[in-house]
Motif scaffolding. Structure first.
Motif, short mmCIF file in Angstrom:
data_model
loop_
_atom_site.label_atom_id
_atom_site.label_comp_id
_atom_site.label_asym_id
_atom_site.label_seq_id
_atom_site.Cartn_x
_atom_site.Cartn_y
_atom_site.Cartn_z
N ASP C 245 0.83 -1.20 0.00
CA ASP C 245 0.00 0.00 0.00
C ASP C 245 0.87 1.25 0.00
OD1 ASP C 245 -2.35 -1.34 -0.18
OD2 ASP C 245 -2.77 -1.35 1.98
N GLU C 246 1.98 1.17 0.72
CA GLU C 246 2.89 2.32 0.77
C GLU C 246 3.49 2.61 -0.61
OE1 GLU C 246 6.58 2.72 3.50
OE2 GLU C 246 4.94 1.93 4.74
N VAL C 247 3.94 1.56 -1.27
CA VAL C 247 4.55 1.73 -2.59
C VAL C 247 3.49 2.21 -3.59
CG1 VAL C 247 5.76 0.59 -4.49
CG2 VAL C 247 6.28 -0.03 -2.12
N LEU C 248 2.31 1.59 -3.53
CA LEU C 248 1.25 1.97 -4.46
C LEU C 248 0.86 3.44 -4.25
CD1 LEU C 248 -1.03 -1.23 -4.32
CD2 LEU C 248 0.44 -0.50 -6.21
N ALA C 249 0.81 3.87 -2.99
CA ALA C 249 0.46 5.25 -2.71
C ALA C 249 1.52 6.20 -3.26
CB ALA C 249 0.28 5.45 -1.20
N ALA C 250 2.79 5.86 -3.03
CA ALA C 250 3.87 6.70 -3.55
C ALA C 250 3.82 6.80 -5.06
CB ALA C 250 5.23 6.15 -3.10
N ALA C 251 3.36 5.72 -5.70
CA ALA C 251 3.31 5.68 -7.16
C ALA C 251 2.01 6.28 -7.69
CB ALA C 251 3.46 4.24 -7.65
#
Lengths: 312, 93, 289
Positions: C245-251
């Protein structure tokens, strides 16, 4: 170029550096012919490393043991590293990696003819290490003292890794020769195919090598093609005996008088055909490189766009 | 097509040594340059300190006093200092 | 080596210098070079652990690493640039190293998992497991075996894989088997790097150009249905969800709206992949490499 010193004085200074066996560095003045010759030679060398990933990479997915798979992958990776070092050296001469890659895939620059031969069995991985890397070392060790500093420094690192690769290749062949009859036959068949192309790696005979004299005068090349070929043969014959394989040359014998081996000539017509783009794998190798470069364009563009956003 | 800018890479193999120029590479930005340097020049050897700097950000003078090139270096791509080793006695390099 | 080779080396030794430290050379770790990845390690299974269960678990972990490494090695000489070719080879080599250790661990814990070879075969246990098992006996998840697509597909698959495997390995560092816990401790550092590599490219492609975003999302949508099996097998659904979720949010990317792929076992791709991987080894069951 704005300069207050006349060109003949610059040339004298350049010649003096060469004469005392010192190194030319990127910021030094150099004759245009010297620069062009270097770009051609270093780029050709870099391309050879990159194209050279393909024939061995061909066996990466079929290596018959996990240990050999790891050794092979690390070796092909080293070749990418060598290409990168050498492209960096050409960048000090004002030509970027992108420009050189374009010239490679458009066929305007060449690479070593050896990589236009196919790899047809896993033994070829060992043979390439032993004979091809062995020939490359003979060619390259003298280049550690080449007159252009960045090229020489790149070669020092490359030679260290190449000698490691040659040992690995020879060790694979030794192991296979201790294995089954089929394995021994694989090794011999592979050596039969690679012996003559390996001899061709030193280039045409000196009499037919028009650029050698100027390159030697400039200290870019340190030995003639025939000298290096002789050194390679003399080095390889006892290794072949220790391995238990026959080198496929009926004229190969020790010459007591010369203190060196006599040997037959490779098929120079075949060599010219390969150099002109008609070898067994020329088109395949270039098409592979072109595909990888073009398929990667959108990734490189994405990173550029992303970086631009970060700094704007 | 865009080509990533050139970076120079300096590596300190172990504590107590200077960073030494080991080569160059291409990267889109500083973060990518550091990662690439780790892969290319240390093969991810841990405990190695790495500096990267864009090649076009380096100011350099010629090592030769008789250097005839008084023109600004920045406009001559072929004079960027790739592979230029920093001598060990230069402080803080 | 013969004396001649040594002489040749010596003749040039001065030229090449000996200040290796200067260059921070990277060489293959010894574990990759050696004949036996577990040489010198006490492989006795601790009392209270079921050897067959331990072997089966190590086989699953080893097969995942082996198959993923194989797919990554297919990128060799095909990456977008030389720097990434080298980085991907490093990741493939790390996973191959993990596979060698884990397959060897499985064989030492329960020798009955190793396929029988003709009498006199010198093939070591790790290779018997890698090259002489049928596809149905491989225990890897489907995510690692599907054929590779473009770089967007690679980045999405590697992100999912490294995130789940890292979470599992962090837990395994406390495993009751000291061999497995040591393998996990070594792997944690490697996997953290793989996840970082994938996450950086994930964000870069998502925020790069329209085309890179489109390709990344296509790749993500393709591998996403295989994520459920992955996190269930590794039992890391919670930890993995947070990181992703963290990576997806950053992307700036949403979770794909595609359901998990049903079934289990393998896709059609595995036996084809193994046919290629095993062809030389199987032709020479008495061979030595």
């Amino acid at each position: 170029m704005t300069t207050t010193v006349p060109e003949d004085v610059l040339l004298q200074q350049f010649d003096a550096v060469i004469a005392r066996n010192d190194r030319i560095e990127p910021r030094d003045w150099m004759p245009e012919g010297y620069r062009k010759t270097l770009v051609r030679q270093v780029a050709q060398h870099a391309h050879s490393e990159i194209i050279g990933m393909q024939p061995e990479g061909n066996w990466l997915t079929r290596a018959p043991s996990l240990r050999r798979k790891a050794i092979l992958l690390a070796k092909v990776q080293d070749e990418a590293g060598h290409g990168l070092y050498l492209y960096s050296a050409t960048e000090t001469l004002g030509v970027s990696r992108g420009e050189l890659t374009e010239m490679l895939i458009e066929g305007r620059q060449k690479y070593s003819s050896i990589f236009n031969y196919p790899t047809l069995s896993f033994a070829d991985v060992g043979t390439i290490g032993w004979l091809v890397d062995g020939a490359a070392i003979c060619n390259q060790v003298p280049l550690c003292r080449t007159s252009y500093g960045p090229y020489g420094r790149a070669m020092i690192r490359i030679c260290k890794e190449e000698s490691f690769h040659q040992r690995q290749g020879y060790e694979l062949l030794m192991t296979m020769m201790r294995g089954t009859d089929e394995q021994r036959a694989m090794v011999q068949e592979s050596v039969d195919r690679f012996w003559w192309p390996a001899l061709m790696m030193f280039g045409p005979p000196d009499a037919d090598s028009p650029n050698t004299a100027q390159s030697m005068a400039w200290g870019i090349k340190r030995n003639t093609n025939d000298d290096l070929r002789q050194r390679f043969v003399d080095m390889t014959v006892p290794q072949a005996e220790a391995l238990g394989v026959t080198l496929p040359d009926p004229e190969l014998r020790w010459n007591e008088e010369r203190g060196a081996h006599d040997f037959g000539q490779p098929d120079w017509d075949e060599f010219m055909q390969v150099v002109q783009g008609n070898g067994p794998c020329n088109r395949q190798r270039i098409a592979h490189r072109r595909r990888a470069h073009e398929d990667g364009a959108w990734v490189r563009d994405a990173a550029t766009a992303f970086a631009a956003r970060g700094t704007s | 097509m865009s080509e990533w800018p050139l970076y120079e890479v300096f590596v300190r193999g172990k504590r107590g040594l200077n960073h030494v120029h080991v080569g160059s590479l291409h990267a889109a930005d500083d973060a990518m340059a550091l990662h690439n340097a780790r892969d290319v020049y240390t093969r991810r050897n841990e405990g190695v300190s790495i500096w990267v700097v864009r090649a076009d950000a380096i100011a350099a003078s010629s090592p030769d006093e008789k250097d005839p090139l008084f023109a600004p270096a920045g406009d001559k791509v072929y004079r960027h200092p790739t592979f230029y080793s920093i001598p060990d006695d230069v402080p803080h390099m | 080596m013969t004396a001649t080779v040594t002489d040749h080396d010596n003749a040039y030794a001065d030229l090449l210098g000996s200040d290796d430290a200067h260059w921070a050379f990277g060489h293959l770790p010894e574990i990759q070079q050696g004949e036996d990845p577990l040489a010198g390690v006490d492989t006795t299974v601790p009392a209270g652990l079921d050897p067959a269960g331990l072997a089966a678990y190590c086989l699953f972990l080893g097969d995942d690493a082996l198959v993923m490494s194989h797919r990554l090695s297919e990128w060799c000489s095909n990456a977008p640039d030389l720097e990434d070719d080298i980085a991907l080879a490093n990741i493939a080599l790390d996973l191959l190293g993990q596979a060698r250790l884990l397959l060897s661990r499985a064989a030492a814990a329960d020798p009955s998992v190793v396929p029988a070879l003709p009498e006199g075969s010198p093939v070591p246990a790790e290779d018997a497991l890698a090259f002489f098992r049928e596809a149905r006996d491989f225990r890897n998840v489907r995510l690692v075996e599907v054929p590779h697509g473009d770089f967007g597909h690679l980045v999405a698959r590697l992100l999912l894989f490294a995130t789940a495997r890292l979470a599992a390995f962090e837990r395994l560092t406390a495993h009751a088997d000291p061999v497995l816990s040591a393998i996990a401790a070594k792997g944690v550092k490697e996997l953290a790097y793989h996840r970082d590599y994938a996450a950086r490219w994930f964000v870069t492609l998502a925020q790069g150009t329209d085309e890179s975003r489109r390709r990344l999302l296509a790749g993500l949508t393709e591998v996403w249905p295989l994520q459920a099996e992955l996190v269930a097998t590794y039992d890391v659904a919670a930890e993995t969800g947070v990181v992703l979720d963290e990576v997806l949010a950053a992307a700036g990317v949403d979770r794909p709206a595609v359901g998990p792929m049903s079934g289990h076992g393998h896709t059609e791709a595995l036996s084809r992949m193994l046919a290629e991987m095993q062809v030389v080894a199987r032709a020479h069951p008495l061979g030595t490499w």
